[in-house]
Scaffold this motif. Structure first.
Motif, PDB file in Angstrom:
ATOM      1  N   GLN A 233       0.799  -1.218   0.000  1.00  0.00           N
ATOM      2  CA  GLN A 233       0.000   0.000   0.000  1.00  0.00           C
ATOM      3  C   GLN A 233       0.834   1.271   0.000  1.00  0.00           C
ATOM      4  OE1 GLN A 233      -3.809   0.546   0.026  1.00  0.00           O
ATOM      5  NE2 GLN A 233      -2.504   2.112  -0.898  1.00  0.00           N
ATOM      6  N   MET A 234       1.945   1.274   0.738  1.00  0.00           N
ATOM      7  CA  MET A 234       2.692   2.511   0.916  1.00  0.00           C
ATOM      8  C   MET A 234       3.533   2.880  -0.304  1.00  0.00           C
ATOM      9  SD  MET A 234       5.251   3.500   4.027  1.00  0.00           S
ATOM     10  CE  MET A 234       6.193   5.023   4.007  1.00  0.00           C
ATOM     11  N   ILE A 235       4.106   1.877  -0.986  1.00  0.00           N
ATOM     12  CA  ILE A 235       5.000   2.178  -2.113  1.00  0.00           C
ATOM     13  C   ILE A 235       4.287   2.952  -3.224  1.00  0.00           C
ATOM     14  CG2 ILE A 235       6.327   1.135  -3.991  1.00  0.00           C
ATOM     15  CD1 ILE A 235       7.277  -0.971  -1.986  1.00  0.00           C
ATOM     16  N   PRO A 236       3.133   2.503  -3.727  1.00  0.00           N
ATOM     17  CA  PRO A 236       2.478   3.281  -4.795  1.00  0.00           C
ATOM     18  C   PRO A 236       2.038   4.670  -4.350  1.00  0.00           C
ATOM     19  CG  PRO A 236       1.053   1.502  -4.025  1.00  0.00           C
ATOM     20  CD  PRO A 236       2.400   1.254  -3.441  1.00  0.00           C
ATOM     21  N   VAL A 237       1.616   4.791  -3.081  1.00  0.00           N
ATOM     22  CA  VAL A 237       1.237   6.118  -2.574  1.00  0.00           C
ATOM     23  C   VAL A 237       2.459   7.027  -2.549  1.00  0.00           C
ATOM     24  CG1 VAL A 237       0.322   7.395  -0.608  1.00  0.00           C
ATOM     25  CG2 VAL A 237      -0.656   5.183  -1.211  1.00  0.00           C
ATOM     26  N   GLY A 238       3.595   6.495  -2.095  1.00  0.00           N
ATOM     27  CA  GLY A 238       4.825   7.282  -2.059  1.00  0.00           C
ATOM     28  C   GLY A 238       5.333   7.636  -3.436  1.00  0.00           C
ATOM     29  N   LEU A 239       5.196   6.723  -4.380  1.00  0.00           N
ATOM     30  CA  LEU A 239       5.652   6.987  -5.742  1.00  0.00           C
ATOM     31  C   LEU A 239       4.866   8.105  -6.406  1.00  0.00           C
ATOM     32  CD1 LEU A 239       6.215   3.327  -6.999  1.00  0.00           C
ATOM     33  CD2 LEU A 239       7.978   5.038  -6.538  1.00  0.00           C
ATOM     34  N   LEU A 240       3.636   8.314  -5.955  1.00  0.00           N
ATOM     35  CA  LEU A 240       2.826   9.414  -6.475  1.00  0.00           C
ATOM     36  C   LEU A 240       3.158  10.745  -5.808  1.00  0.00           C
ATOM     37  CD1 LEU A 240      -0.654   7.670  -6.831  1.00  0.00           C
ATOM     38  CD2 LEU A 240       0.849   8.449  -8.675  1.00  0.00           C
ATOM     39  N   GLY A 241       4.032  10.709  -4.794  1.00  0.00           N
ATOM     40  CA  GLY A 241       4.450  11.949  -4.145  1.00  0.00           C
ATOM     41  C   GLY A 241       3.475  12.486  -3.132  1.00  0.00           C
ATOM     42  N   ARG A 242       2.625  11.624  -2.588  1.00  0.00           N
ATOM     43  CA  ARG A 242       1.657  12.092  -1.614  1.00  0.00           C
ATOM     44  C   ARG A 242       2.233  12.019  -0.210  1.00  0.00           C
ATOM     45  NH1 ARG A 242      -4.326   9.875  -2.741  1.00  0.00           N
ATOM     46  NH2 ARG A 242      -4.587  11.174  -0.879  1.00  0.00           N
ATOM     47  N   ASP A 243       1.705  12.862   0.679  1.00  0.00           N
ATOM     48  CA  ASP A 243       2.099  12.817   2.087  1.00  0.00           C
ATOM     49  C   ASP A 243       1.571  11.535   2.713  1.00  0.00           C
ATOM     50  OD1 ASP A 243       1.486  16.347   2.479  1.00  0.00           O
ATOM     51  OD2 ASP A 243       3.286  15.296   1.843  1.00  0.00           O
ATOM     52  N   ILE A 244       2.400  10.924   3.551  1.00  0.00           N
ATOM     53  CA  ILE A 244       2.018   9.645   4.156  1.00  0.00           C
ATOM     54  C   ILE A 244       2.297   9.673   5.645  1.00  0.00           C
ATOM     55  CG2 ILE A 244       2.375   7.147   4.147  1.00  0.00           C
ATOM     56  CD1 ILE A 244       3.499   7.417   1.334  1.00  0.00           C
ATOM     57  N   LEU A 245       1.357   9.178   6.416  1.00  0.00           N
ATOM     58  CA  LEU A 245       1.578   8.882   7.818  1.00  0.00           C
ATOM     59  C   LEU A 245       1.256   7.406   7.976  1.00  0.00           C
ATOM     60  CD1 LEU A 245       2.178   9.830  10.709  1.00  0.00           C
ATOM     61  CD2 LEU A 245      -0.262  10.254  10.972  1.00  0.00           C
ATOM     62  N   ALA A 246       2.265   6.585   8.278  1.00  0.00           N
ATOM     63  CA  ALA A 246       2.080   5.139   8.230  1.00  0.00           C
ATOM     64  C   ALA A 246       2.553   4.482   9.512  1.00  0.00           C
ATOM     65  CB  ALA A 246       2.838   4.557   7.036  1.00  0.00           C
ATOM     66  N   SER A 247       1.954   3.334   9.841  1.00  0.00           N
ATOM     67  CA  SER A 247       2.302   2.607  11.049  1.00  0.00           C
ATOM     68  C   SER A 247       2.192   1.113  10.784  1.00  0.00           C
ATOM     69  CB  SER A 247       1.384   3.015  12.202  1.00  0.00           C
ATOM     70  OG  SER A 247       1.632   2.227  13.341  1.00  0.00           O
ATOM     71  N   ALA A 248       3.168   0.350  11.296  1.00  0.00           N
ATOM     72  CA  ALA A 248       3.148  -1.106  11.132  1.00  0.00           C
ATOM     73  C   ALA A 248       4.040  -1.732  12.184  1.00  0.00           C
ATOM     74  CB  ALA A 248       3.603  -1.501   9.729  1.00  0.00           C
ATOM     75  N   ASP A 249       3.894  -3.023  12.382  1.00  0.00           N
ATOM     76  CA  ASP A 249       4.669  -3.734  13.388  1.00  0.00           C
ATOM     77  C   ASP A 249       6.153  -3.783  13.016  1.00  0.00           C
ATOM     78  OD1 ASP A 249       2.400  -4.239  14.830  1.00  0.00           O
ATOM     79  OD2 ASP A 249       2.040  -6.194  13.899  1.00  0.00           O
ATOM     80  N   THR A 250       6.988  -4.047  14.030  1.00  0.00           N
ATOM     81  CA  THR A 250       8.419  -4.220  13.803  1.00  0.00           C
ATOM     82  C   THR A 250       8.660  -5.421  12.889  1.00  0.00           C
ATOM     83  OG1 THR A 250       8.912  -3.317  15.984  1.00  0.00           O
ATOM     84  CG2 THR A 250      10.624  -4.643  14.940  1.00  0.00           C
ATOM     85  N   GLY A 251       9.578  -5.257  11.938  1.00  0.00           N
ATOM     86  CA  GLY A 251       9.910  -6.353  11.036  1.00  0.00           C
ATOM     87  C   GLY A 251       8.936  -6.551   9.901  1.00  0.00           C
ATOM     88  N   SER A 252       8.047  -5.581   9.675  1.00  0.00           N
ATOM     89  CA  SER A 252       7.033  -5.727   8.627  1.00  0.00           C
ATOM     90  C   SER A 252       7.469  -5.147   7.289  1.00  0.00           C
ATOM     91  CB  SER A 252       5.722  -5.070   9.072  1.00  0.00           C
ATOM     92  OG  SER A 252       5.930  -3.700   9.367  1.00  0.00           O
ATOM     93  N   GLY A 253       8.686  -4.603   7.225  1.00  0.00           N
ATOM     94  CA  GLY A 253       9.181  -4.086   5.944  1.00  0.00           C
ATOM     95  C   GLY A 253       8.953  -2.609   5.732  1.00  0.00           C
ATOM     96  N   LYS A 254       8.847  -1.845   6.827  1.00  0.00           N
ATOM     97  CA  LYS A 254       8.572  -0.407   6.699  1.00  0.00           C
ATOM     98  C   LYS A 254       9.713   0.334   6.012  1.00  0.00           C
ATOM     99  CE  LYS A 254       7.959   0.303  11.109  1.00  0.00           C
ATOM    100  NZ  LYS A 254       8.220  -1.066  11.618  1.00  0.00           N
ATOM    101  N   THR A 255      10.960  -0.065   6.304  1.00  0.00           N
ATOM    102  CA  THR A 255      12.099   0.673   5.765  1.00  0.00           C
ATOM    103  C   THR A 255      12.086   0.674   4.239  1.00  0.00           C
ATOM    104  OG1 THR A 255      13.416   0.080   7.705  1.00  0.00           O
ATOM    105  CG2 THR A 255      14.602   0.877   5.772  1.00  0.00           C
ATOM    106  N   ALA A 256      11.937  -0.507   3.641  1.00  0.00           N
ATOM    107  CA  ALA A 256      11.880  -0.567   2.181  1.00  0.00           C
ATOM    108  C   ALA A 256      10.635   0.120   1.651  1.00  0.00           C
ATOM    109  CB  ALA A 256      11.911  -2.020   1.714  1.00  0.00           C
ATOM    110  N   ALA A 257       9.568   0.141   2.455  1.00  0.00           N
ATOM    111  CA  ALA A 257       8.320   0.770   2.021  1.00  0.00           C
ATOM    112  C   ALA A 257       8.500   2.251   1.744  1.00  0.00           C
ATOM    113  CB  ALA A 257       7.234   0.545   3.072  1.00  0.00           C
TER     114      ALA A 257
END
Length: 506
Positions: A233-257
Motif C-alpha cells: 500500500q505505501m509504495i504506490p502512494v509514495g511513488l505518487l508523491g503524496r504525504d504519508i503517515l504510516a504505522s506497522a509492526d516491527t519487522g514488517s518491511g517499513k524501511t523498504a516501504a
C-alpha cells in the motif's frame, strides 16, 4: 569529557589526477575545569542526569502532495543522498612509510594499519597514502574477479540496462482490471487500513511498479521476493508523491516501504541532496543507510551521507557535498549559568584564557542585536562555552547543548529546574552539574529531594549538612501537624474535647 573535533577535506595528489579525502584532527582539552571555590565553608558538587525518553513511535515519511491529501497505512523513518567534492589542498602522502602509526581511536589504513588519514574515493575505505590506495584498489579488483570466476552465472545476471529519462508511476494493468470489491477484500485479508481521499490501489508484486532493472535486481539480491502488506500500500502512494503517515509492526518491511519511493524520486532529481531521512536513534540511522546502499547499488549519481552523534566525524563529514553546509555538525557547546553580569564576563574570559575554548558571555546589559547574534552562534556551533545569567534559562530549545553547569546555584528551585532543563530536550540525553555552598543552604533539602530520585550523585558534604537535616526535620514536623489536624474516626473525640475546653476557658 569533550570529544575531539574532526574535519575531512578533499585532497588531490600532485600530478596523478586521483583523489583521496584527508582527515585533519584537532584535539581539544578533554575537560572544562571550572573553579568551584567559594568563600563559605561548605562546598559541594551536584551532578544530575537530565534526559527525556526517546520517541519510538511510528515514524513518518513526508512527500510534497497535491491538495494536501493524507494516506494512512503503516510506515517508518529516514536518511540522505549526496556527492563528494572539495577544493584541492596540500598533497596527500605518497608512500605508507611516511605516515605515522594510528593512535587509539583513530581510523586505521585497511592495507598497512597506519593512520588512515585519507579515504579512498572509490571504496570509502580508510587509507594512509597513495601507495596503499593503489594496493587497496588492486585487492578490490582481484576480489571482484575471483567472485566472478567462482559464480559466472551470478555475474552475467547483473543488469546493465540504462535508465529512462523520467519516471511516472502508473497503475499496472493487472491492478487496474481488479474489481473494487476484490481490492477491498484484499485489504481486509492483509489487514490494510487506509484513510484519505482517492488513495491509489495497493500493488501485488514489485514488478507492478515498473522499477528499473537495476533496482529490481537489487531487491531480489536483498531477499525481497514479494511485497509485504505495508509495502503493497505505501509504495504506490509514495511513488505518487503524496504525504504519508504510516504505522506497522516491527519487522514488517517499513524501511523498504519508504526507501523505494525515496530512491525513485531522488533518481531523477537534479538538485542534491534530494532526500532527508531522520531517525530517533543512531542505530536505526545506521541500519537504514546500510539498506539504502543495498537498494541503490549500481544506480547512477546515488550516494548516501550518514550523520550521527557519538561516532567519529571524519567518515561522515567528507561525504557532504561542497554546497551542503550543515552547521549542526559540531561539538555540543557547554552552557554555564552564573548569578550576575560581571561574573558572566569574568568567567567567560577566564575559560577562554585557561582552556583555549572559544567562550562568550551573554546577559541583559548586552544589546538585543548582540544577544541575538550570540544565540545564533550558540545554535550554529560558533562557541564552545557560553556563560549566561538567567536570560537563557527559560523557553529556549537549545537542542545542541549536552551539558549545563550551574556555576552559581540559582536563588529558587523553580529557576534551577528551568536552567537544568536546557539539556535533555526532544529525546536527547544531557548532564547538569551544579556547584553549591552555604550561600544556598536554604535550598539544601529541596535540592536533595529534587535530585535524589533521578539517581544522580549527591556529595556527602550536602547529605551531612546540618542545614539539610534541620530543614528535613521541620518539614516532617509540619507534615505530622497537618496530619493531626485532619478529622478522622480515631481522633474525632480528642478534637471535640479540645474545642469544648477552649470554649469553657473563654
Amino acid at each position: 569529557m569533550f570529544v575531539p573535533r574532526s574535519l575531512k577535506i578533499k585532497r588531490h595528489a600532485n600530478g596523478d589526477g586521483k583523489s583521496c579525502v584527508a582527515k585533519i584532527i584537532k584535539s581539544d582539552p578533554e575537560d572544562l575545569q571550572l573553579d568551584k571555590s567559594r568563600d563559605a565553608p561548605v562546598d559541594a558538587l551536584v551532578t544530575e542526569a537530565a534526559t527525556t525518553p526517546d520517541r519510538h513511535s511510528s515514524e513518518s515519511c513526508p512527500f510534497p502532495s497535491p491538495g494536501g491529501q493524507l494516506a494512512e497505512v503503516h510506515s517508518v523513518s529516514p536518511e540522505q543522498g549526496v556527492k563528494d567534492s572539495h577544493p584541492s589542498e596540500e598533497p596527500v602522502k605518497s608512500f605508507s612509510k611516511t605516515q605515522r602509526w594510528a593512535e587509539s581511536g583513530e581510523p586505521v589504513c585497511v592495507v598497512c594499519g597506519r593512520y588512515g588519514e585519507y579515504i579512498c574515493d572509490k571504496t570509502d575505505e580508510d587509507v594512509c597514502s597513495l601507495e596503499c590506495k593503489a594496493k587497496h584498489l588492486l585487492q578490490v579488483k582481484e576480489k571482484e574477479e575471483k567472485s566472478k570466476l567462482s559464480n559466472p552465472q551470478k555475474a552475467d545476471s547483473e543488469p546493465e540496462s540504462p535508465l529512462n529519462a523520467s519516471y511516472v508511476y502508473k497503475e499496472h494493468p493487472f491492478i487496474l482490471n481488479l474489481q473494487e470489491d476484490q481490492i477491498e477484500n484484499l485489504k481486509r485479508q492483509l489487514g490494510i487500513l487506509v484513510q484519505g481521499q482517492e488513495v491509489t490501489r495497493p500493488i501485488i508484486d514489485f514488478e507492478h511498479c515498473s522499477f528499473p532493472e537495476v533496482l529490481n535486481h537489487n531487491l531480489k539480491k536483498s531477499g525481497y521476493e514479494v511485497p509485504t502488506p505495508i509495502q503493497m500500500q505505501m509504495i504506490p502512494v509514495g511513488l505518487l508523491g503524496r504525504d504519508i503517515l504510516a504505522s506497522a509492526d516491527t519487522g514488517s518491511g517499513k524501511t523498504a516501504a519508504f526507501l523505494l519511493p525515496v530512491i525513485m524520486r531522488a533518481l531523477f532529481e537534479s538538485k542534491t541532496p534530494s532526500a532527508l531521512i531522520l531517525t530517533p536513534t543512531r542505530e536505526l540511522a545506521i541500519q537504514i543507510e546500510r539498506q539504502a546502499k543495498e537498494l541503490m547499488s549500481g544506480l547512477p549519481r546515488m550516494k548516501t551521507v550518514l550523520l550521527v552523534g557519538g561516532l567519529p566525524l571524519p567518515p561522515q563529514l567528507y561525504r557532504l557535498q561542497q554546497q551542503v553546509k550543515d552547521k549542526k555538525l559540531f561539538k555540543p557547546p557547554v552552557l554555564v549559568f552564573v548569578d550576575c553580569k560581571l561574573g558572566a564576563d569574568l568567567l567567560s574570559e577566564a575559560v577562554q584564557k585557561i582552556t583555549g575554548l572559544k567562550s562568550i558571555s551573554i546577559h541583559s546589559e548586552k544589546s538585543q542585536i548582540e544577544r541575538k547574534n550570540i544565540l545564533k552562534g550558540l545554535l550554529e556551533g560558533d562557541y564552545e562555552v557560553v556563560v549566561s545569567t538567567g536570560v537563557l534559562g527559560r523557553g529556549l530549545d537549545l537542542i545542541s547543548v549536552r551539558l549545563v553547569v550551574n556555576f552559581d546555584m540559582p536563588s529558587s528551585m523553580d529557576e534551577y529546574v528551568h536552567q537544568v532543563g536546557r539539556v535533555g530536550r526532544l529525546g536527547q540525553n544531557g548532564t547538569a552539574i551544579t556547584f553549591i555552598n552555604n550561600n544556598s543552604k536554604r535550598l539544601f533539602w529541596d535540592i536533595a529531594k529534587r535530585v535524589k530520585p533521578t539517581g544522580s550523585i549527591l556529595p556527602p558534604q550536602l547529605l551531612n549538612s546540618p542545614y539539610l537535616h534541620d530543614q528535613k526535620r521541620k518539614e516532617q514536623q509540619k507534615d505530622k501537624q497537618t496530619q493531626n489536624d485532619l478529622v478522622t474516626g480515631a481522633n474525632l473525640m480528642d478534637i471535640i474535647r479540645k474545642h469544648d475546653k477552649s470554649n469553657s476557658q473563654k
